[in-house]
Design a protein around this motif. Structure first.
Motif, PDB file in Angstrom:
ATOM      1  N   GLU A  62       0.688  -1.162   0.114  1.00  0.00           N
ATOM      2  CA  GLU A  62      -0.076  -0.066   0.188  1.00  0.00           C
ATOM      3  C   GLU A  62       0.745   1.356  -0.023  1.00  0.00           C
ATOM      4  N   GLN A  63       0.428   2.237  -1.015  1.00  0.00           N
ATOM      5  CA  GLN A  63       1.130   3.582  -0.811  1.00  0.00           C
ATOM      6  C   GLN A  63       0.155   4.670  -0.543  1.00  0.00           C
ATOM      7  N   VAL A  64       0.213   5.224   0.840  1.00  0.00           N
ATOM      8  CA  VAL A  64      -0.739   6.257   1.161  1.00  0.00           C
ATOM      9  C   VAL A  64      -0.287   7.628   0.694  1.00  0.00           C
ATOM     10  N   ILE A  65      -1.382   8.073  -0.361  1.00  0.00           N
ATOM     11  CA  ILE A  65      -0.772   9.227  -1.142  1.00  0.00           C
ATOM     12  C   ILE A  65      -1.003  10.511   0.039  1.00  0.00           C
ATOM     13  N   VAL A  66      -2.174  10.685   0.440  1.00  0.00           N
ATOM     14  CA  VAL A  66      -2.568  11.716   1.386  1.00  0.00           C
ATOM     15  C   VAL A  66      -3.392  11.165   2.598  1.00  0.00           C
ATOM     16  N   SER A  67      -3.230  11.861   3.768  1.00  0.00           N
ATOM     17  CA  SER A  67      -4.011  11.452   4.803  1.00  0.00           C
ATOM     18  C   SER A  67      -4.802  12.526   5.505  1.00  0.00           C
ATOM     19  N   ASN A  68      -5.697  12.104   6.472  1.00  0.00           N
ATOM     20  CA  ASN A  68      -6.604  13.265   7.334  1.00  0.00           C
ATOM     21  C   ASN A  68      -7.115  14.216   6.370  1.00  0.00           C
ATOM     22  N   ILE A  69      -7.858  14.075   5.426  1.00  0.00           N
ATOM     23  CA  ILE A  69      -8.477  14.771   4.344  1.00  0.00           C
ATOM     24  C   ILE A  69      -9.899  14.716   4.646  1.00  0.00           C
ATOM     25  N   ASP A  70     -10.582  16.030   4.137  1.00  0.00           N
ATOM     26  CA  ASP A  70     -12.177  15.882   4.168  1.00  0.00           C
ATOM     27  C   ASP A  70     -12.697  15.787   2.837  1.00  0.00           C
ATOM     28  N   THR A  71     -11.794  16.400   1.818  1.00  0.00           N
ATOM     29  CA  THR A  71     -12.646  16.413   0.843  1.00  0.00           C
ATOM     30  C   THR A  71     -11.192  16.218  -0.557  1.00  0.00           C
ATOM     31  N   ILE A  72     -11.746  15.685  -1.575  1.00  0.00           N
ATOM     32  CA  ILE A  72     -10.729  15.091  -2.760  1.00  0.00           C
ATOM     33  C   ILE A  72     -11.464  15.872  -3.799  1.00  0.00           C
ATOM     34  N   PHE A  73     -10.475  16.829  -4.464  1.00  0.00           N
ATOM     35  CA  PHE A  73     -10.927  17.438  -5.706  1.00  0.00           C
ATOM     36  C   PHE A  73     -10.331  16.701  -6.849  1.00  0.00           C
ATOM     37  N   ILE A  74     -11.070  15.877  -7.476  1.00  0.00           N
ATOM     38  CA  ILE A  74     -10.653  14.855  -8.818  1.00  0.00           C
ATOM     39  C   ILE A  74     -10.622  15.933  -9.967  1.00  0.00           C
ATOM     40  N   VAL A  75      -9.390  16.355 -10.367  1.00  0.00           N
ATOM     41  CA  VAL A  75      -9.260  17.541 -11.350  1.00  0.00           C
ATOM     42  C   VAL A  75      -8.874  16.747 -12.814  1.00  0.00           C
ATOM     43  N   THR A  76      -9.936  16.985 -13.651  1.00  0.00           N
ATOM     44  CA  THR A  76      -9.853  16.466 -15.015  1.00  0.00           C
ATOM     45  C   THR A  76      -9.999  17.671 -16.184  1.00  0.00           C
ATOM     46  N   SER A  77      -9.253  17.949 -16.990  1.00  0.00           N
ATOM     47  CA  SER A  77      -9.602  18.941 -17.892  1.00  0.00           C
ATOM     48  C   SER A  77     -10.338  18.510 -19.173  1.00  0.00           C
ATOM     49  N   LEU A  78     -11.223  19.782 -19.605  1.00  0.00           N
ATOM     50  CA  LEU A  78     -12.010  19.550 -20.467  1.00  0.00           C
ATOM     51  C   LEU A  78     -11.631  19.473 -21.920  1.00  0.00           C
ATOM     52  N   ASN A  79     -10.447  18.733 -21.989  1.00  0.00           N
ATOM     53  CA  ASN A  79      -9.909  18.589 -23.536  1.00  0.00           C
ATOM     54  C   ASN A  79      -9.561  17.015 -23.568  1.00  0.00           C
ATOM     55  N   ARG A  80      -8.258  16.758 -24.168  1.00  0.00           N
ATOM     56  CA  ARG A  80      -8.168  15.274 -24.460  1.00  0.00           C
ATOM     57  C   ARG A  80      -7.966  14.485 -23.179  1.00  0.00           C
ATOM     58  N   ASP A  81      -7.953  15.198 -22.063  1.00  0.00           N
ATOM     59  CA  ASP A  81      -7.576  14.305 -20.892  1.00  0.00           C
ATOM     60  C   ASP A  81      -8.803  13.904 -20.288  1.00  0.00           C
ATOM     61  N   PHE A  82     -10.211  14.271 -20.566  1.00  0.00           N
ATOM     62  CA  PHE A  82     -11.376  13.986 -20.049  1.00  0.00           C
ATOM     63  C   PHE A  82     -11.771  12.536 -20.468  1.00  0.00           C
ATOM     64  N   ASN A  83     -11.810  11.753 -19.342  1.00  0.00           N
ATOM     65  CA  ASN A  83     -11.815  10.072 -19.459  1.00  0.00           C
ATOM     66  C   ASN A  83     -12.898   9.778 -18.382  1.00  0.00           C
ATOM     67  N   LEU A  84     -14.110   9.124 -18.759  1.00  0.00           N
ATOM     68  CA  LEU A  84     -14.891   8.740 -17.629  1.00  0.00           C
ATOM     69  C   LEU A  84     -14.406   7.617 -16.907  1.00  0.00           C
ATOM     70  N   ARG A  85     -13.588   6.578 -17.650  1.00  0.00           N
ATOM     71  CA  ARG A  85     -13.285   5.474 -16.923  1.00  0.00           C
ATOM     72  C   ARG A  85     -12.084   5.919 -15.872  1.00  0.00           C
ATOM     73  N   ARG A  86     -11.207   6.798 -16.237  1.00  0.00           N
ATOM     74  CA  ARG A  86     -10.423   7.552 -15.147  1.00  0.00           C
ATOM     75  C   ARG A  86     -11.006   7.893 -13.832  1.00  0.00           C
ATOM     76  N   ILE A  87     -11.976   8.852 -14.343  1.00  0.00           N
ATOM     77  CA  ILE A  87     -12.835   9.526 -13.245  1.00  0.00           C
ATOM     78  C   ILE A  87     -13.634   8.441 -12.246  1.00  0.00           C
ATOM     79  N   GLU A  88     -13.991   7.178 -12.881  1.00  0.00           N
ATOM     80  CA  GLU A  88     -14.607   6.190 -12.064  1.00  0.00           C
ATOM     81  C   GLU A  88     -13.627   5.674 -11.211  1.00  0.00           C
ATOM     82  N   ARG A  89     -12.483   5.269 -11.693  1.00  0.00           N
ATOM     83  CA  ARG A  89     -11.441   4.766 -10.807  1.00  0.00           C
ATOM     84  C   ARG A  89     -11.081   5.692  -9.692  1.00  0.00           C
ATOM     85  N   TYR A  90     -10.633   6.966  -9.800  1.00  0.00           N
ATOM     86  CA  TYR A  90     -10.579   7.896  -8.747  1.00  0.00           C
ATOM     87  C   TYR A  90     -11.723   8.070  -7.949  1.00  0.00           C
TER      88      TYR A  90
END
Length: 311
Positions: A62-90
């Motif tokens: 396991e790799q802990v990325i961040v801890s003791n957080i209240d909210t996660i902003f999942i940021v994806t740009s509205l260009n070629r980066d937009f990917n629903l499958r990646r958003i589902e994973r996050y």
């Protein structure tokens, strides 16, 4: 490391290294002071939440990325980066982390179908807040203020170049983070952030800037997946056979939903892919685990709980 006396450099005692339990950004730790501006970390206090992934590569850790957080902003740009499958994973990992996920669609000034993209995200996660922003034009930033308050911590997650650091600059109102120029060929920002950083916002609250992640392998997202894909789970329960593979079996509620277009094949395949990945990790962690049987039992238990609440 932040202390009541300001920022100091800290080293970790040997027994923490031996346990493999290293501090993550966002951790509260027990320290002793040494010289001015330095300290030693002796212990990590219990975490109220954490966002974890499987360590990159073949190692099952396991790799802990961040801890003791209240909210996660999942940021994806509205260009070629937009990917629903990646958003589902996050979202699956975020839901498992017991934090509130918010999907941030950045660079809205570069898109002609912003409302359509918002609706696409809401189709896979109707209960999630989705906010379209343009950090460079300061549009939509005010919609994030409810999450940025004293005593609250927000983590920014997403691919490289989606505008996480630019978003921080827009929130602060000045160039707090270094940002790269936009590439003309794909409208992506150049990779600049190379390490995680906990930032105390001038208007209140904390925000954690993260480098873009090339790999986001699941570590422990069982309940998160049940929540995110509850529509498919409920369909599976309605299948005629409990071991239905949703291929050619008679009485398959999942295939029927695909036929009447109430469920997309891409979403089903995304669920299957994440499910296979999660089972593979679970088998490595616990070889005795009966994967599919466990998922079915949890799904049925979830449905029973829902029925009790309705009564």
């Amino acid at each position: 490391m932040y202390t009541k006396d300001g920022e100091v450099r800290a080293r970790i005692v040997g027994n923490l290294h031996q346990k493999g339990d290293l501090p993550a950004v966002g951790d509260w730790v027990v320290v002793s002071k040494e010289n001015i501006g330095s300290a030693t970390i002796h212990a990590i206090l219990p975490r109220k939440s954490k966002f974890s992934r499987k360590e990159a590569g073949k190692v099952t850790e396991e790799q802990v990325i961040v801890s003791n957080i209240d909210t996660i902003f999942i940021v994806t740009s509205l260009n070629r980066d937009f990917n629903l499958r990646r958003i589902e994973r996050y979202l699956a990992i975020a839901k498992e982390s017991k934090t509130e996920p918010v999907v941030i669609l950045s660079k809205s000034d570069l898109s002609r179908d912003v409302d359509e993209k918002i609706n696409e995200v809401l189709e896979i996660a109707p209960e999630i807040d989705v906010v379209a922003i343009s950090a460079t034009r300061n549009k939509g930033i005010e919609q994030l203020s409810p999450y940025l308050k004293d005593g609250k911590t927000v983590a920014l997650l997403g691919s490289s170049g989606v505008g996480k650091s630019t978003l921080i600059n827009a929130i602060e109102g000045y160039k707090r983070q270094n940002i790269g120029e936009i590439r003309e060929k794909d409208s992506r920002g150049r990779h600049v952030t190379t390490e995680r950083e906990l930032i105390m916002l001038e208007k209140g609250g904390l925000i954690i800037d993260n480098p873009g992640m090339r790999e986001l392998q699941l570590w422990d997202a069982g309940e998160g997946m049940l929540d995110l894909f509850s529509d498919i789970i409920e369909l599976e329960i309605q299948c005629k056979f409990s071991d239905c593979l949703h291929e050619s079996e008679p009485g398959c509620a999942v295939k029927r939903a695909i036929s009447d277009k109430s469920l997309s094949e891409k979403r089903l395949e995304s669920f299957r892919k994440l499910q296979r990945e999660m089972r593979a990790v679970e088998r490595k962690k616990n070889p005795q685990l009966a994967g599919k049987k466990r998922w079915k039992e949890i799904a049925k238990m979830t449905k029973e709980i829902k029925n009790v609440k309705k009564r």
